[in-house]
Design a protein around this motif. Sequence first.
Motif, PDB file in Angstrom:
ATOM      1  N   ASP A  48      -4.574  30.062  14.735  1.00  5.46           N
ATOM      2  CA  ASP A  48      -4.500  31.144  15.723  1.00  5.46           C
ATOM      3  C   ASP A  48      -5.923  31.691  15.841  1.00  5.46           C
ATOM      4  OD1 ASP A  48      -4.294  33.515  17.116  1.00  5.46           O
ATOM      5  OD2 ASP A  48      -2.411  34.099  16.182  1.00  5.46           O
ATOM      6  N   VAL A  49      -6.540  31.527  17.007  1.00  6.57           N
ATOM      7  CA  VAL A  49      -7.962  31.885  17.143  1.00  6.57           C
ATOM      8  C   VAL A  49      -8.212  33.393  17.029  1.00  6.57           C
ATOM      9  CG1 VAL A  49      -8.563  29.837  18.509  1.00  6.57           C
ATOM     10  CG2 VAL A  49      -7.883  31.958  19.684  1.00  6.57           C
ATOM     11  N   THR A  50      -7.133  34.189  17.053  1.00  6.96           N
ATOM     12  CA  THR A  50      -7.320  35.641  16.937  1.00  6.96           C
ATOM     13  C   THR A  50      -7.349  36.093  15.472  1.00  6.96           C
ATOM     14  OG1 THR A  50      -4.960  36.209  16.954  1.00  6.96           O
ATOM     15  CG2 THR A  50      -6.029  35.953  19.085  1.00  6.96           C
ATOM     16  N   ASP A  51      -7.122  35.154  14.556  1.00  7.79           N
ATOM     17  CA  ASP A  51      -6.999  35.490  13.135  1.00  7.79           C
ATOM     18  C   ASP A  51      -8.212  34.907  12.385  1.00  7.79           C
ATOM     19  OD1 ASP A  51      -6.417  35.330  10.402  1.00  7.79           O
ATOM     20  OD2 ASP A  51      -4.271  35.188  10.752  1.00  7.79           O
ATOM     21  N   SER A  52      -9.062  35.777  11.864  1.00  9.71           N
ATOM     22  CA  SER A  52     -10.314  35.284  11.273  1.00  9.71           C
ATOM     23  C   SER A  52     -10.069  34.360  10.073  1.00  9.71           C
ATOM     24  CB  SER A  52     -11.229  36.446  10.882  1.00  9.71           C
ATOM     25  OG  SER A  52     -10.543  37.325  10.037  1.00  9.71           O
ATOM     26  N   LYS A  53      -8.996  34.610   9.324  1.00  9.86           N
ATOM     27  CA  LYS A  53      -8.712  33.729   8.159  1.00  9.86           C
ATOM     28  C   LYS A  53      -8.327  32.332   8.637  1.00  9.86           C
ATOM     29  CE  LYS A  53      -7.364  36.989   4.581  1.00  9.86           C
ATOM     30  NZ  LYS A  53      -7.015  38.240   5.306  1.00  9.86           N
ATOM     31  N   ASP A  54      -7.490  32.291   9.679  1.00 10.21           N
ATOM     32  CA  ASP A  54      -7.106  31.000  10.271  1.00 10.21           C
ATOM     33  C   ASP A  54      -8.340  30.247  10.757  1.00 10.21           C
ATOM     34  OD1 ASP A  54      -4.366  31.075  10.062  1.00 10.21           O
ATOM     35  OD2 ASP A  54      -4.025  30.660  12.193  1.00 10.21           O
ATOM     36  N   VAL A  55      -9.229  30.984  11.397  1.00 11.79           N
ATOM     37  CA  VAL A  55     -10.418  30.361  11.988  1.00 11.79           C
ATOM     38  C   VAL A  55     -11.331  29.814  10.878  1.00 11.79           C
ATOM     39  CG1 VAL A  55     -12.530  30.867  13.277  1.00 11.79           C
ATOM     40  CG2 VAL A  55     -10.322  31.676  14.125  1.00 11.79           C
ATOM     41  N   GLN A  70     -10.362  28.777   7.915  1.00  8.45           N
ATOM     42  CA  GLN A  70      -9.782  27.543   7.343  1.00  8.45           C
ATOM     43  C   GLN A  70      -9.880  26.380   8.342  1.00  8.45           C
ATOM     44  OE1 GLN A  70      -6.450  25.900   7.795  1.00  8.45           O
ATOM     45  NE2 GLN A  70      -6.209  27.049   9.718  1.00  8.45           N
ATOM     46  N   MET A  71      -9.882  26.684   9.632  1.00  9.31           N
ATOM     47  CA  MET A  71     -10.079  25.625  10.636  1.00  9.31           C
ATOM     48  C   MET A  71     -11.441  24.957  10.428  1.00  9.31           C
ATOM     49  SD  MET A  71     -10.497  26.229  14.766  1.00  9.31           S
ATOM     50  CE  MET A  71     -12.158  26.923  14.635  1.00  9.31           C
ATOM     51  N   ALA A  72     -12.470  25.781  10.245  1.00  7.78           N
ATOM     52  CA  ALA A  72     -13.818  25.237  10.035  1.00  7.78           C
ATOM     53  C   ALA A  72     -13.895  24.504   8.698  1.00  7.78           C
ATOM     54  CB  ALA A  72     -14.851  26.365  10.097  1.00  7.78           C
ATOM     55  N   GLN A  73     -13.334  25.129   7.640  1.00 11.44           N
ATOM     56  CA  GLN A  73     -13.403  24.510   6.302  1.00 11.44           C
ATOM     57  C   GLN A  73     -12.678  23.175   6.264  1.00 11.44           C
ATOM     58  OE1 GLN A  73     -15.328  25.010   3.879  1.00 11.44           O
ATOM     59  NE2 GLN A  73     -16.137  26.724   5.074  1.00 11.44           N
ATOM     60  N   ARG A  74     -11.481  23.135   6.839  1.00 13.05           N
ATOM     61  CA  ARG A  74     -10.709  21.876   6.794  1.00 13.05           C
ATOM     62  C   ARG A  74     -11.397  20.775   7.600  1.00 13.05           C
ATOM     63  NH1 ARG A  74      -4.651  22.076   8.097  1.00 13.05           N
ATOM     64  NH2 ARG A  74      -4.908  19.879   7.597  1.00 13.05           N
ATOM     65  N   THR A  75     -12.051  21.159   8.693  1.00 16.92           N
ATOM     66  CA  THR A  75     -12.772  20.155   9.489  1.00 16.92           C
ATOM     67  C   THR A  75     -13.915  19.568   8.667  1.00 16.92           C
ATOM     68  OG1 THR A  75     -12.241  21.380  11.496  1.00 16.92           O
ATOM     69  CG2 THR A  75     -14.014  19.766  11.672  1.00 16.92           C
ATOM     70  N   VAL A  89     -15.411  34.524  19.967  1.00 20.65           N
ATOM     71  CA  VAL A  89     -16.413  35.074  19.034  1.00 20.65           C
ATOM     72  C   VAL A  89     -16.145  34.557  17.619  1.00 20.65           C
ATOM     73  CG1 VAL A  89     -17.308  37.177  17.969  1.00 20.65           C
ATOM     74  CG2 VAL A  89     -16.768  37.159  20.410  1.00 20.65           C
ATOM     75  N   LEU A  90     -14.892  34.661  17.154  1.00 20.25           N
ATOM     76  CA  LEU A  90     -14.577  34.260  15.777  1.00 20.25           C
ATOM     77  C   LEU A  90     -14.865  32.778  15.546  1.00 20.25           C
ATOM     78  CD1 LEU A  90     -11.186  36.145  15.116  1.00 20.25           C
ATOM     79  CD2 LEU A  90     -13.491  36.807  14.399  1.00 20.25           C
ATOM     80  N   CYS A  91     -14.427  31.931  16.479  1.00 19.89           N
ATOM     81  CA  CYS A  91     -14.628  30.484  16.303  1.00 19.89           C
ATOM     82  C   CYS A  91     -16.116  30.141  16.371  1.00 19.89           C
ATOM     83  CB  CYS A  91     -13.855  29.699  17.366  1.00 19.89           C
ATOM     84  SG  CYS A  91     -12.068  29.841  17.193  1.00 19.89           S
ATOM     85  N   SER A  92     -16.844  30.824  17.261  1.00 13.88           N
ATOM     86  CA  SER A  92     -18.290  30.547  17.381  1.00 13.88           C
ATOM     87  C   SER A  92     -19.007  30.964  16.104  1.00 13.88           C
ATOM     88  CB  SER A  92     -18.886  31.285  18.587  1.00 13.88           C
ATOM     89  OG  SER A  92     -18.252  30.848  19.771  1.00 13.88           O
ATOM     90  N   GLN A  93     -18.617  32.111  15.536  1.00 14.59           N
ATOM     91  CA  GLN A  93     -19.245  32.549  14.275  1.00 14.59           C
ATOM     92  C   GLN A  93     -19.031  31.499  13.183  1.00 14.59           C
ATOM     93  OE1 GLN A  93     -17.221  36.314  13.721  1.00 14.59           O
ATOM     94  NE2 GLN A  93     -19.046  37.480  14.308  1.00 14.59           N
ATOM     95  N   ALA A  94     -17.771  31.057  13.051  1.00 18.63           N
ATOM     96  CA  ALA A  94     -17.442  30.118  11.967  1.00 18.63           C
ATOM     97  C   ALA A  94     -18.204  28.807  12.126  1.00 18.63           C
ATOM     98  CB  ALA A  94     -15.938  29.861  11.942  1.00 18.63           C
TER      99      ALA A  94
END
Length: 262
Positions: free
Chosen positions: A71-78, A80-85, A127-132
């Motif tokens: 969920d791109v609105t959730d910073s924790k989700d975002v 883990q998206m970057a970490q798992r990738t 913003v969150l996804c770009s930061q990560a």
Amino acid sequence: MKSSRVSERFDIAGKVAIVTGAASGIGRAIALDLAEAGAKVAVADKALGGAEEVAREIQSVGGKAIAIKTDVTDSKDVEQMAQRTIEKFGKIDILINNAGIIARSSVLDMKEDDLDRTFDVNLKGVVLCSQAAARHMIERKSGKIVNIGSSLSSRASVCNLSGGGADYCASKAAVQALTRSLAMELGPYGINVNSVAPGPTNTPMHEGLWEMAAIYYQNSVPLGRLAEPEDIADVVVFLVTDAARYITGQTIHVNGGQIMVD
Ligand SMILES: NC(=O)c1ccc[n+]([C@@H]2O[C@H](COP(=O)([O-])OP(=O)(O)OC[C@H]3O[C@@H](n4cnc5c(N)ncnc54)[C@H](O)[C@@H]3O)[C@@H](O)[C@H]2O)c1
């Protein structure tokens, strides 16, 4: 100027891409296009089932993909998206901020919760996804970020035929402004940030509205048809190649000529 051959400059084989909202519509087409061009793709969507289907579609023709519930609105989700990738594919070269929701209320009827939701997904998510992704790209001094805006909604007063959609229009104009700020901040680290702004495109986003809108929009497009998701995806793929290395902070309108301004 690089001394590589033109075919190498258009080559993205081995690059690692995250596409948000990739379970459906334009995001799905971008994920499939990137994978076909040789990239390894993290198919990120809050709808895990749909993301898994797209990942399987990529894998079934020999491509590399992983589905990640995000969920791109959730910073924790975002995060883990970057970490798992990175765990799965070793790096992030490309981020496509595509996840978005439509909103159709008029300004006077707009509920506070709806306004928050539209900006949470369409702007805060970018913003969150770009930061990560940028934290990782900055270390590697290279990267490509493409934000999906909206050609009509960011520049016209309404985004649908019943009027309304002010929150959607404002959120998409903000995505284009954010693109310029990100390009300024990240350019010195070798990261290109651009926006692709689609015209009305044939996707599930318009379910229930499409038939009426299709006729209206089609008549307003000089190329005589609405966009298909692949029309948008192809331009995104170009922007993440080295051939587009000197383009940053720009919004590329892919709208069949529906709006033409210098
Ligand atoms: N279809 C059009 O006419 C059109 C025109 C201009 C711009 N756009 C933009 O293109 C993008 C894709 O739109 P589409 O038409 O393919 O829509 P779509 O509804 O087909 O797909 C959107 C995807 O985003 C996902 N999503 C929604 N909220 C999310 C969240 N919080 N976190 C993660 N994923 C989430 C959905 O699950 C869905 O898979 C959007 O940003 C949209 O605003 C679409």
